[in-house]
Design a protein around this motif. Structure first.
Motif, mmCIF file in Angstrom:
data_model
loop_
_atom_site.group_PDB
_atom_site.id
_atom_site.type_symbol
_atom_site.label_atom_id
_atom_site.label_comp_id
_atom_site.label_asym_id
_atom_site.label_seq_id
_atom_site.Cartn_x
_atom_site.Cartn_y
_atom_site.Cartn_z
ATOM 1 N N MET A 89 -76.884 7.182 10.749
ATOM 2 C CA MET A 89 -76.219 6.161 11.545
ATOM 3 C C MET A 89 -76.863 6.056 12.920
ATOM 4 S SD MET A 89 -73.995 4.735 9.658
ATOM 5 C CE MET A 89 -73.323 3.686 10.934
ATOM 6 N N VAL A 90 -76.986 4.826 13.404
ATOM 7 C CA VAL A 90 -77.495 4.547 14.739
ATOM 8 C C VAL A 90 -76.309 4.041 15.560
ATOM 9 C CG1 VAL A 90 -79.163 3.238 16.105
ATOM 10 C CG2 VAL A 90 -79.744 3.951 13.766
ATOM 11 N N TRP A 91 -75.597 4.989 16.170
ATOM 12 C CA TRP A 91 -74.403 4.655 16.946
ATOM 13 C C TRP A 91 -74.788 4.131 18.310
ATOM 14 C CZ3 TRP A 91 -70.467 4.337 13.938
ATOM 15 C CH2 TRP A 91 -70.283 5.224 12.869
ATOM 16 N N ASP A 92 -74.073 3.145 18.774
ATOM 17 C CA ASP A 92 -74.213 2.634 20.125
ATOM 18 C C ASP A 92 -73.069 3.225 20.946
ATOM 19 O OD1 ASP A 92 -75.079 1.179 22.275
ATOM 20 O OD2 ASP A 92 -74.834 -0.777 21.348
ATOM 21 N N ASP A 93 -72.940 2.824 22.211
ATOM 22 C CA ASP A 93 -71.824 3.296 23.028
ATOM 23 C C ASP A 93 -70.485 2.814 22.494
ATOM 24 O OD1 ASP A 93 -73.537 4.605 24.673
ATOM 25 O OD2 ASP A 93 -73.486 3.117 26.269
ATOM 26 N N GLY A 94 -70.522 1.800 21.688
ATOM 27 C CA GLY A 94 -69.327 1.253 21.062
ATOM 28 C C GLY A 94 -69.756 0.271 19.987
ATOM 29 N N GLN A 95 -68.901 0.049 19.025
ATOM 30 C CA GLN A 95 -69.197 -0.904 17.973
ATOM 31 C C GLN A 95 -67.916 -1.462 17.389
ATOM 32 O OE1 GLN A 95 -71.646 1.898 17.471
ATOM 33 N NE2 GLN A 95 -69.794 3.089 17.515
ATOM 34 N N LYS A 96 -68.070 -2.554 16.700
ATOM 35 C CA LYS A 96 -66.941 -3.184 16.024
ATOM 36 C C LYS A 96 -66.650 -2.388 14.753
ATOM 37 C CE LYS A 96 -64.789 -7.280 15.001
ATOM 38 N NZ LYS A 96 -64.333 -8.467 15.501
ATOM 39 N N TRP A 97 -65.351 -2.244 14.448
ATOM 40 C CA TRP A 97 -64.895 -1.537 13.255
ATOM 41 C C TRP A 97 -63.972 -2.454 12.466
ATOM 42 C CZ3 TRP A 97 -65.985 3.634 11.987
ATOM 43 C CH2 TRP A 97 -66.714 4.341 12.944
ATOM 44 N N LEU A 98 -63.978 -2.281 11.149
ATOM 45 C CA LEU A 98 -63.123 -3.077 10.272
ATOM 46 C C LEU A 98 -62.602 -2.178 9.160
ATOM 47 C CD1 LEU A 98 -62.095 -5.903 9.217
ATOM 48 C CD2 LEU A 98 -64.182 -5.952 7.858
ATOM 49 N N LEU A 99 -61.275 -2.156 9.003
ATOM 50 C CA LEU A 99 -60.651 -1.527 7.838
ATOM 51 C C LEU A 99 -59.966 -2.645 7.088
ATOM 52 C CD1 LEU A 99 -60.057 1.163 6.326
ATOM 53 C CD2 LEU A 99 -57.810 1.060 7.400
ATOM 54 N N VAL A 100 -60.411 -2.898 5.881
ATOM 55 C CA VAL A 100 -59.924 -4.043 5.117
ATOM 56 C C VAL A 100 -59.406 -3.583 3.756
ATOM 57 C CG1 VAL A 100 -62.215 -4.598 4.164
ATOM 58 C CG2 VAL A 100 -60.487 -6.388 4.338
ATOM 59 N N VAL A 101 -58.301 -4.193 3.332
ATOM 60 C CA VAL A 101 -57.778 -3.992 1.985
ATOM 61 C C VAL A 101 -58.102 -5.252 1.197
ATOM 62 C CG1 VAL A 101 -55.707 -3.722 0.564
ATOM 63 C CG2 VAL A 101 -55.916 -2.467 2.726
ATOM 64 N N GLN A 102 -58.753 -5.064 0.059
ATOM 65 C CA GLN A 102 -59.053 -6.190 -0.817
ATOM 66 C C GLN A 102 -58.135 -6.120 -2.025
ATOM 67 O OE1 GLN A 102 -63.084 -6.468 -2.253
ATOM 68 N NE2 GLN A 102 -62.667 -8.340 -3.388
ATOM 69 N N ASP A 103 -57.380 -7.197 -2.237
ATOM 70 C CA ASP A 103 -56.458 -7.321 -3.368
ATOM 71 C C ASP A 103 -56.863 -8.581 -4.126
ATOM 72 O OD1 ASP A 103 -54.386 -7.363 -5.180
ATOM 73 O OD2 ASP A 103 -52.789 -7.402 -3.686
ATOM 74 N N GLY A 104 -57.753 -8.412 -5.104
ATOM 75 C CA GLY A 104 -58.284 -9.570 -5.826
ATOM 76 C C GLY A 104 -59.097 -10.435 -4.891
ATOM 77 N N ASP A 105 -58.675 -11.702 -4.703
ATOM 78 C CA ASP A 105 -59.367 -12.640 -3.809
ATOM 79 C C ASP A 105 -58.740 -12.685 -2.425
ATOM 80 O OD1 ASP A 105 -61.090 -13.297 -5.856
ATOM 81 O OD2 ASP A 105 -59.890 -15.010 -6.520
ATOM 82 N N LEU A 106 -57.836 -11.762 -2.132
ATOM 83 C CA LEU A 106 -57.169 -11.730 -0.830
ATOM 84 C C LEU A 106 -57.651 -10.529 -0.016
ATOM 85 C CD1 LEU A 106 -53.513 -12.571 -1.908
ATOM 86 C CD2 LEU A 106 -55.248 -14.135 -0.988
ATOM 87 N N TYR A 107 -57.688 -10.718 1.319
ATOM 88 C CA TYR A 107 -58.159 -9.680 2.226
ATOM 89 C C TYR A 107 -57.141 -9.475 3.342
ATOM 90 C CZ TYR A 107 -62.475 -10.742 -0.180
ATOM 91 O OH TYR A 107 -63.409 -10.951 -1.151
ATOM 92 N N TYR A 108 -56.876 -8.213 3.640
ATOM 93 C CA TYR A 108 -55.972 -7.839 4.720
ATOM 94 C C TYR A 108 -56.785 -6.994 5.710
ATOM 95 C CZ TYR A 108 -52.327 -8.904 1.274
ATOM 96 O OH TYR A 108 -51.522 -9.508 0.342
ATOM 97 N N SER A 109 -57.000 -7.507 6.904
ATOM 98 C CA SER A 109 -57.735 -6.769 7.937
ATOM 99 C C SER A 109 -56.742 -5.905 8.710
ATOM 100 C CB SER A 109 -58.437 -7.734 8.892
ATOM 101 O OG SER A 109 -59.419 -8.468 8.210
ATOM 102 N N LEU A 110 -56.649 -4.634 8.326
ATOM 103 C CA LEU A 110 -55.705 -3.741 8.984
ATOM 104 C C LEU A 110 -56.192 -3.368 10.381
ATOM 105 C CD1 LEU A 110 -54.649 -1.343 6.091
ATOM 106 C CD2 LEU A 110 -53.788 -3.621 6.683
ATOM 107 N N LEU A 111 -57.482 -3.162 10.522
ATOM 108 C CA LEU A 111 -58.071 -2.877 11.825
ATOM 109 C C LEU A 111 -59.321 -3.724 11.938
ATOM 110 C CD1 LEU A 111 -58.272 -0.239 14.144
ATOM 111 C CD2 LEU A 111 -60.440 -0.307 12.959
ATOM 112 N N ASP A 112 -59.440 -4.457 13.017
ATOM 113 C CA ASP A 112 -60.607 -5.298 13.285
ATOM 114 C C ASP A 112 -60.780 -5.324 14.792
ATOM 115 O OD1 ASP A 112 -62.662 -7.099 13.325
ATOM 116 O OD2 ASP A 112 -61.541 -8.758 12.427
#
Length: 180
Positions: A89-112
């Protein structure tokens, strides 16, 4: 074992111990709802895949039936940080994070969100007397530590977010959680 991996393992053990030893309380320390603009703590589904825009690396995934419909949903943790040619991994001082739940064709972004000088982790657990699994998101920045539980709410057709702990308004004097 690499020092970074050892630190992550220690952090996960500490967090799991913290979660397992604490009873779940509704709104501890009178915390504000997670989304202070709308006061909404239900994450609704979208048909647009949030992973396609700026997420370079999938760090972790797990599949489990989160809504007890007989079908497994996929939980994925992504970051905008990339891997180098050696796969590190090439970490920067900060980066965008995403935790997503995929339920078929639906997406729930729990953390973005963008996380400055930190890491994001998640656990999936069953609590006693609770039929649905709980996703616990751990955000550790060294200066702040936050735990948020997410459980599928059938009536709302979304994920209910419950802030379990947020150290942002607490004056820390010590933590044994290792920094990366």
């Amino acid at each position: 074992m690499k020092p970074g991996i050892f630190r992550v393992i220690l952090l996960m053990i500490a967090v799991t111990s913290l979660i397992a030893c604490q009873p779940i309380k509704k709104n501890p320390m009178n915390q504000q709802p997670l989304n202070e603009k709308t006061k909404d703590t239900i994450i609704q589904a979208t048909e647009k895949d949030p992973r396609q825009n700026s997420m370079a690396t999938k760090l972790s995934e797990f599949a489990v039936d989160l809504d007890l419909d007989g079908e497994e949903e996929k939980i994925e943790l992504h970051t905008a940080a990339e891997r180098n040619k050696n796969g590190e991994m090439v970490w920067d001082d900060g980066q965008k994070w995403l935790l997503v739940v995929q339920d078929g064709d639906l997406y729930y972004s729990l953390l973005d969100e963008y996380v400055q000088l930190g890491q994001v982790y998640f656990n999936v657990s069953y609590y006693d007397n609770e039929p649905l699994p709980t996703i616990t998101v751990i955000t550790d920045t060294g200066a702040n530590f936050k735990l948020v539980n997410y459980v599928y709410d059938k009536a709302q057709k979304g994920y209910s977010a419950e802030l379990v702990y947020d150290s942002k308004d607490i004056n820390h004097i010590f933590t044994s959680i290792p920094s990366y």
